[in-house]
Write an enzyme that holds these catalytic residues in place. Structure first.
Site, mmCIF file in Angstrom:
data_model
loop_
_atom_site.group_PDB
_atom_site.id
_atom_site.type_symbol
_atom_site.label_atom_id
_atom_site.label_comp_id
_atom_site.label_asym_id
_atom_site.label_seq_id
_atom_site.Cartn_x
_atom_site.Cartn_y
_atom_site.Cartn_z
ATOM 1 C CG ASP A 195 19.998 60.573 47.680
ATOM 2 O OD1 ASP A 195 19.359 61.379 46.984
ATOM 3 O OD2 ASP A 195 21.077 60.862 48.251
ATOM 4 C CG MET A 196 16.556 53.772 44.624
ATOM 5 S SD MET A 196 15.477 53.269 45.997
ATOM 6 C CE MET A 196 13.917 53.992 45.495
ATOM 7 N NE ARG B 98 17.652 63.686 42.836
ATOM 8 C CZ ARG B 98 18.199 63.481 44.045
ATOM 9 N NH1 ARG B 98 18.671 62.296 44.381
ATOM 10 N NH2 ARG B 98 18.239 64.457 44.930
ATOM 11 C CB ALA C 163 25.189 55.625 41.049
ATOM 12 N NE ARG D 288 26.889 56.135 45.258
ATOM 13 C CZ ARG D 288 26.937 56.053 46.588
ATOM 14 N NH1 ARG D 288 27.391 54.963 47.169
ATOM 15 N NH2 ARG D 288 26.536 57.065 47.337
ATOM 16 N NE ARG D 289 28.651 60.600 41.388
ATOM 17 C CZ ARG D 289 27.733 60.004 42.168
ATOM 18 N NH1 ARG D 289 27.582 60.360 43.410
ATOM 19 N NH2 ARG D 289 26.957 59.039 41.684
HETATM 20 P P1 FDA Z 1 26.336 59.212 31.888
HETATM 21 O O1 FDA Z 1 26.993 58.398 32.945
HETATM 22 O O2 FDA Z 1 26.055 58.581 30.574
HETATM 23 O O3 FDA Z 1 27.182 60.536 31.707
HETATM 24 C C1 FDA Z 1 26.929 61.480 30.681
HETATM 25 C C2 FDA Z 1 28.091 62.476 30.647
HETATM 26 O O4 FDA Z 1 28.120 63.234 31.860
HETATM 27 C C3 FDA Z 1 29.471 61.799 30.606
HETATM 28 O O5 FDA Z 1 29.846 61.513 29.298
HETATM 29 C C4 FDA Z 1 30.327 62.858 31.264
HETATM 30 O O6 FDA Z 1 30.629 63.894 30.358
HETATM 31 C C5 FDA Z 1 29.441 63.419 32.327
HETATM 32 N N1 FDA Z 1 29.607 62.716 33.622
HETATM 33 C C6 FDA Z 1 28.736 61.871 34.207
HETATM 34 N N2 FDA Z 1 29.190 61.472 35.413
HETATM 35 C C7 FDA Z 1 30.398 62.063 35.588
HETATM 36 C C8 FDA Z 1 31.354 62.056 36.635
HETATM 37 N N3 FDA Z 1 31.176 61.350 37.738
HETATM 38 N N4 FDA Z 1 32.488 62.781 36.467
HETATM 39 C C9 FDA Z 1 32.671 63.517 35.341
HETATM 40 N N5 FDA Z 1 31.785 63.577 34.338
HETATM 41 C C10 FDA Z 1 30.661 62.859 34.434
HETATM 42 N N6 FDA Z 1 22.105 57.471 41.459
HETATM 43 C C11 FDA Z 1 21.484 56.569 42.257
HETATM 44 O O7 FDA Z 1 21.645 55.360 42.053
HETATM 45 N N7 FDA Z 1 20.680 57.006 43.285
HETATM 46 C C12 FDA Z 1 20.460 58.319 43.524
HETATM 47 O O8 FDA Z 1 19.726 58.667 44.460
HETATM 48 C C13 FDA Z 1 21.106 59.279 42.693
HETATM 49 N N8 FDA Z 1 20.941 60.619 42.858
HETATM 50 C C14 FDA Z 1 21.438 61.507 41.930
HETATM 51 C C15 FDA Z 1 21.138 62.865 42.015
HETATM 52 C C16 FDA Z 1 21.526 63.741 41.003
HETATM 53 C C17 FDA Z 1 21.170 65.180 41.095
HETATM 54 C C18 FDA Z 1 22.257 63.235 39.878
HETATM 55 C C19 FDA Z 1 22.653 64.137 38.748
HETATM 56 C C20 FDA Z 1 22.600 61.907 39.834
HETATM 57 C C21 FDA Z 1 22.221 61.029 40.844
HETATM 58 N N9 FDA Z 1 22.564 59.685 40.788
HETATM 59 C C22 FDA Z 1 21.932 58.796 41.639
HETATM 60 C C23 FDA Z 1 23.649 59.224 39.887
HETATM 61 C C24 FDA Z 1 23.119 58.676 38.573
HETATM 62 O O9 FDA Z 1 22.474 57.442 38.791
HETATM 63 C C25 FDA Z 1 24.279 58.463 37.564
HETATM 64 O O10 FDA Z 1 25.168 57.506 38.076
HETATM 65 C C26 FDA Z 1 25.057 59.718 37.227
HETATM 66 O O11 FDA Z 1 24.233 60.827 37.110
HETATM 67 C C27 FDA Z 1 25.820 59.543 35.901
HETATM 68 O O12 FDA Z 1 24.913 59.291 34.869
HETATM 69 P P2 FDA Z 1 24.460 60.375 33.760
HETATM 70 O O13 FDA Z 1 22.975 60.349 33.698
HETATM 71 O O14 FDA Z 1 25.045 61.690 34.033
HETATM 72 O O15 FDA Z 1 24.924 59.760 32.379
#
Ligand code: FDA
Length: 306
Positions: A132-133, A183, A188, A287-288
């Protein structure tokens, strides 16, 4: 950087806030939405159910920033056990790890030695370990450690690139060149303007550009987002450029857009869900919460209702 996100991540470290997250029953319910349980057995149970629906998984034993070699070593034992248990349970041995949980704060060599211990087992069980980053203070060191490990275990280790970082495009080029599995995520953490793009629109644009580049030339890239526009764009781009669905995968987090995970799987796409478990869930959970204003308002309401 989104203001809600910065505010949530900013106050989450305060003891009073932490206490609410940990003790308030409604806030705990939200924890259960994002975390598959506190033990590996809990996670295996959830994992078996998702796997029976065709979902691929990556297991994350929660924890970060350990400050003793003993704690880092305990994390290695946990991860090795996870890899072996996954193999024994006929689940793919695929895990995600954080280098600060493996002792990176104590020096790069500690994290490297611990990663090698994990990767030797991953190699033995034909498994895969994604690094992970974390926050930008660690990016350069994480990339350097990764490349050394990838030279030794090219089939067993992959990396994450955060589209919000100014450096992301160069990292994508470098990873494509070495055939590393990437990935792609938006990112985040609360990062300053000097290292990261601040506007959501521009982060999304950069994600789209990097995603297309990885789909063209990368090695089985993981498009890790819940963003419907970017997912549609990936599918559309793949179709127009005859990139078949077996050449990439989507990834989402456990508890986020669950029905969409199943819909994409049923439509014929690879879908991998990131499944976190363990007692050290607090940092991951905040973070979530920070990612979505409605999550933050929900928790705030619980605090005001006390
Ligand atoms: P965006 O935040 O624009 O969300 C798009 C839509 O998705 C929202 O409108 C909502 O509907 C839904 N959504 C997103 N997050 C939600 C939440 N928490 N609760 C409810 N609904 C939500 N980051 C990082 O810095 N290092 C890492 O190693 C990882 N690893 C990682 C693995 C995997 C499998 C995923 C999917 C994500 C990560 N991340 C991560 C987190 C990533 O950087 C990012 O913060 C989240 O995925 C949210 O961004 P989205 O791309 O989903 O878009």
């Amino acid at each position: 950087m989104n203001i809600t996100r910065r505010a949530v991540l900013g106050i989450a470290d305060r003891p009073k806030v932490r206490e609410v997250f940990e003790t308030n029953p409604q806030a705990r319910k939200l924890v259960e939405r994002f975390i598959a349980g506190e033990t590996l057995d809990d996670a295996l149970k959830v994992g078996r159910d998702l796997a029976s629906q065709g979902i691929d998984l990556t297991f994350d034993q929660l924890g970060e920033n350990v400050n003793s070699e003993a704690a880092a070593s305990a994390a290695v034992v946990g991860y090795v056990d996870t890899l072996r248990q996954l193999r024994a349970n006929d689940l793919e041995p695929n895990i995600s790890v954080k280098l600060t949980m493996l002792g990176m704060d104590l020096g790069d060599q500690v994290a490297i030695d611990n990663m090698v211990r994990i990767l030797e087992v991953a190699n033995e069980v034909n498994g895969f370990v994604r690094i992970d980053m974390e926050g930008s203070d660690y990016t350069e060191r994480t990339m350097r450690i990764f490349t050394g490990l990838h030279d030794r275990f090219p089939e067993n280790v992959g990396i994450v690139i955060q589209a919000y970082l100014h450096r992301a495009a160069q990292d994508v080029i470098d990873m494509i060149e070495r055939g590393a599995r990437v990935r792609l995520v938006k990112g985040a953490y609360a990062e300053p303007e000097s290292v990261a793009i601040q506007s959501k629109k521009e982060v999304d644009e950069n994600f789209r550009m990097l995603m297309r580049h990885l789909m063209d030339k990368g090695t089985f890239p993981a498009i890790a987002t819940h963003d419907p526009h970017l997912i549609d764009d990936a599918i559309d781009y793949a179709r127009k450029n005859t990139i078949t669905p077996d050449r990439y995968e989507f990834q989402m987090l456990y508890g986020v857009r669950t029905s969409e995970q199943l819909r994409l799987k049923k439509a014929g796409y690879n879908m991998r869900v990131y499944l976190p478990f363990g007692t050290e869930w607090y940092a991951y959970y905040t973070r979530r919460i920070a990612e979505r204003p409605s999550n933050a308002f929900f928790v705030l309401r619980q605090m005001l209702d006390r």
